[in-house]
Design a protein around this motif. Structure first.
Motif, PDB file in Angstrom:
ATOM      1  N   ALA A  54      -6.197   1.390  13.694  1.00  0.00           N
ATOM      2  CA  ALA A  54      -6.200  -0.045  13.977  1.00  0.00           C
ATOM      3  C   ALA A  54      -6.650  -0.837  12.754  1.00  0.00           C
ATOM      4  N   LEU A  55      -7.636  -0.343  12.033  1.00  0.00           N
ATOM      5  CA  LEU A  55      -8.103  -1.054  10.842  1.00  0.00           C
ATOM      6  C   LEU A  55      -7.027  -1.059   9.755  1.00  0.00           C
ATOM      7  N   ARG A  56      -6.314   0.045   9.596  1.00  0.00           N
ATOM      8  CA  ARG A  56      -5.216   0.086   8.625  1.00  0.00           C
ATOM      9  C   ARG A  56      -4.140  -0.934   8.986  1.00  0.00           C
ATOM     10  N   LEU A  57      -3.807  -1.006  10.269  1.00  0.00           N
ATOM     11  CA  LEU A  57      -2.790  -1.974  10.696  1.00  0.00           C
ATOM     12  C   LEU A  57      -3.293  -3.406  10.536  1.00  0.00           C
ATOM     13  N   LEU A  58      -4.571  -3.621  10.777  1.00  0.00           N
ATOM     14  CA  LEU A  58      -5.150  -4.953  10.608  1.00  0.00           C
ATOM     15  C   LEU A  58      -5.016  -5.414   9.162  1.00  0.00           C
ATOM     16  N   HIS A  59      -5.162  -4.488   8.214  1.00  0.00           N
ATOM     17  CA  HIS A  59      -4.982  -4.831   6.805  1.00  0.00           C
ATOM     18  C   HIS A  59      -3.553  -5.305   6.533  1.00  0.00           C
ATOM     19  N   VAL A  60      -2.583  -4.634   7.143  1.00  0.00           N
ATOM     20  CA  VAL A  60      -1.185  -5.024   6.945  1.00  0.00           C
ATOM     21  C   VAL A  60      -0.926  -6.399   7.547  1.00  0.00           C
ATOM     22  N   LEU A  61      -1.441  -6.640   8.748  1.00  0.00           N
ATOM     23  CA  LEU A  61      -1.254  -7.954   9.371  1.00  0.00           C
ATOM     24  C   LEU A  61      -1.856  -9.058   8.518  1.00  0.00           C
ATOM     25  N   ALA A  62      -3.059  -8.819   7.997  1.00  0.00           N
ATOM     26  CA  ALA A  62      -3.706  -9.832   7.169  1.00  0.00           C
ATOM     27  C   ALA A  62      -2.869 -10.123   5.919  1.00  0.00           C
ATOM     28  N   ALA A  63      -2.389  -9.075   5.273  1.00  0.00           N
ATOM     29  CA  ALA A  63      -1.580  -9.263   4.070  1.00  0.00           C
ATOM     30  C   ALA A  63      -0.263  -9.969   4.383  1.00  0.00           C
ATOM     31  N   ASN A  64       0.362  -9.584   5.510  1.00  0.00           N
ATOM     32  CA  ASN A  64       1.623 -10.227   5.891  1.00  0.00           C
ATOM     33  C   ASN A  64       1.436 -11.710   6.200  1.00  0.00           C
ATOM     34  N   LEU A  65       0.226 -12.090   6.580  1.00  0.00           N
ATOM     35  CA  LEU A  65      -0.061 -13.496   6.883  1.00  0.00           C
ATOM     36  C   LEU A  65      -0.597 -14.248   5.672  1.00  0.00           C
ATOM     37  N   GLY A  66      -0.555 -13.588   4.503  1.00  0.00           N
ATOM     38  CA  GLY A  66      -0.922 -14.283   3.275  1.00  0.00           C
ATOM     39  C   GLY A  66      -2.394 -14.262   2.939  1.00  0.00           C
ATOM     40  N   MET A  67      -3.162 -13.372   3.570  1.00  0.00           N
ATOM     41  CA  MET A  67      -4.590 -13.265   3.303  1.00  0.00           C
ATOM     42  C   MET A  67      -4.886 -11.978   2.541  1.00  0.00           C
ATOM     43  N   ARG A  68      -6.110 -11.863   2.039  1.00  0.00           N
ATOM     44  CA  ARG A  68      -6.550 -10.592   1.479  1.00  0.00           C
ATOM     45  C   ARG A  68      -6.547  -9.535   2.575  1.00  0.00           C
ATOM     46  N   GLU A  69      -6.233  -8.323   2.222  1.00  0.00           N
ATOM     47  CA  GLU A  69      -6.154  -7.264   3.229  1.00  0.00           C
ATOM     48  C   GLU A  69      -7.455  -7.093   3.995  1.00  0.00           C
ATOM     49  N   ASP A  70      -8.572  -7.267   3.326  1.00  0.00           N
ATOM     50  CA  ASP A  70      -9.861  -7.013   3.969  1.00  0.00           C
ATOM     51  C   ASP A  70     -10.493  -8.287   4.543  1.00  0.00           C
ATOM     52  N   SER A  71      -9.731  -9.345   4.643  1.00  0.00           N
ATOM     53  CA  SER A  71     -10.317 -10.627   5.032  1.00  0.00           C
ATOM     54  C   SER A  71     -10.809 -10.662   6.471  1.00  0.00           C
ATOM     55  N   LEU A  72     -10.309  -9.766   7.324  1.00  0.00           N
ATOM     56  CA  LEU A  72     -10.740  -9.722   8.718  1.00  0.00           C
ATOM     57  C   LEU A  72     -11.724  -8.599   9.001  1.00  0.00           C
ATOM     58  N   ASP A  73     -12.053  -7.814   7.979  1.00  0.00           N
ATOM     59  CA  ASP A  73     -12.888  -6.631   8.195  1.00  0.00           C
ATOM     60  C   ASP A  73     -14.252  -6.968   8.783  1.00  0.00           C
ATOM     61  N   THR A  74     -14.822  -8.093   8.366  1.00  0.00           N
ATOM     62  CA  THR A  74     -16.171  -8.415   8.830  1.00  0.00           C
ATOM     63  C   THR A  74     -16.226  -8.675  10.331  1.00  0.00           C
TER      64      THR A  74
END
Length: 243
Positions: free
Chosen positions: A118-138
């Protein structure tokens, strides 16, 4: 998703999130032996006598455990569930069936495996939406609210299958139509199809495929994307012939 850095893979995920809010993933890295063990433990758990399952029933204070009286849209579902999540203080405490000594280890191992995907996929979603990959990690590290649910749909004497967006009437759906509240859901299906997605006004059946997981977006992912991505309505069918 063996290589989540491939541009074509990321584009396919982006298209699916926009058009469906659902997609299936293969080559996800969960060991087949763990998946097999999970299904085996799940079947053994729901085959236990009702009194055994009710001995670890969840309560208003503790959300982790067995339950068989869930409502969706104020309508009874034809299902039994078992919920597991990490301990949280003195009230949210995992409960384990005493009759199944391997159950706890298998559930926890599968939970950790899905959390990593899920965390790996979250990185892809963040990047696809124009954010840093780790921007939602916190929002998910070090603490998060993920949980694992086992869904069991017994044979149903009166299954119904509304053609429109209606709750079950005169019978039962396995689970009535809803969207998921969180960010991502990973679903392991068995060989019995029962998941339907509402797409372009029609219910579409998701055919199970061996060694794949179904991924769907929840409400918060739709909010994060400013409605670019969809949290699609979906439901589970009940079946008179098969559990």
């Amino acid at each position: 998703i063996a290589d989540l850095d491939r541009a074509a893979t990321r584009l396919a995920i982006d298209d699916a999130c926009c058009d469906w809010g659902f997609f299936q993933i293969s080559n996800h890295g969960i060991d087949e032996a763990l998946t097999t063990a999970l299904k085996e433990q799940m079947r053994q758990f729901f085959a236990l006598p009702l009194a055994s399952k009710q001995s670890i029933q969840r309560t208003a204070e503790n959300s982790w455990g067995y339950y068989d009286r869930e409502l969706t849209r104020h309508t009874p579902d034809w299902k039994q569930v078992y919920d597991y999540g990490p301990p949280d203080g003195e009230q949210l405490i995992p409960q384990w069936p005493a009759e199944l000594p391997r159950f706890q280890a298998v559930i926890q191992a599968y939970y950790e495996a899905c959390d990593a995907i899920a965390l790996r996929l979250l990185h892809v979603l963040a990047a696809n939406l124009g954010m840093r990959e780790d921007s939602l990690d916190t929002l998910f590290r070090p603490d998060h609210t993920s949980f694992l649910r086992l869904n069991y749909y017994p044979k149903c004497p009166t299954p119904v299958r509304p053609k429109d967006v209606s709750v079950a009437s005169g019978g039962y759906l396995g689970v009535n139509h809803h969207t998921d509240a969180g960010a991502l859901t990973l679903l392991l299906q068995d060989r019995q199809p029962g998941l339907e997605i509402l797409n372009n006004g029609a219910w579409k059946l998701v055919e199970p495929h061996t060694d794949t997981l179904v991924v769907n977006l929840g409400d918060i992912a739709q909010v994060w994307s400013n409605d670019r991505y969809r949290a699609a309505l979906h439901r589970g069918l009940a079946n008179a012939e098969a559990e």
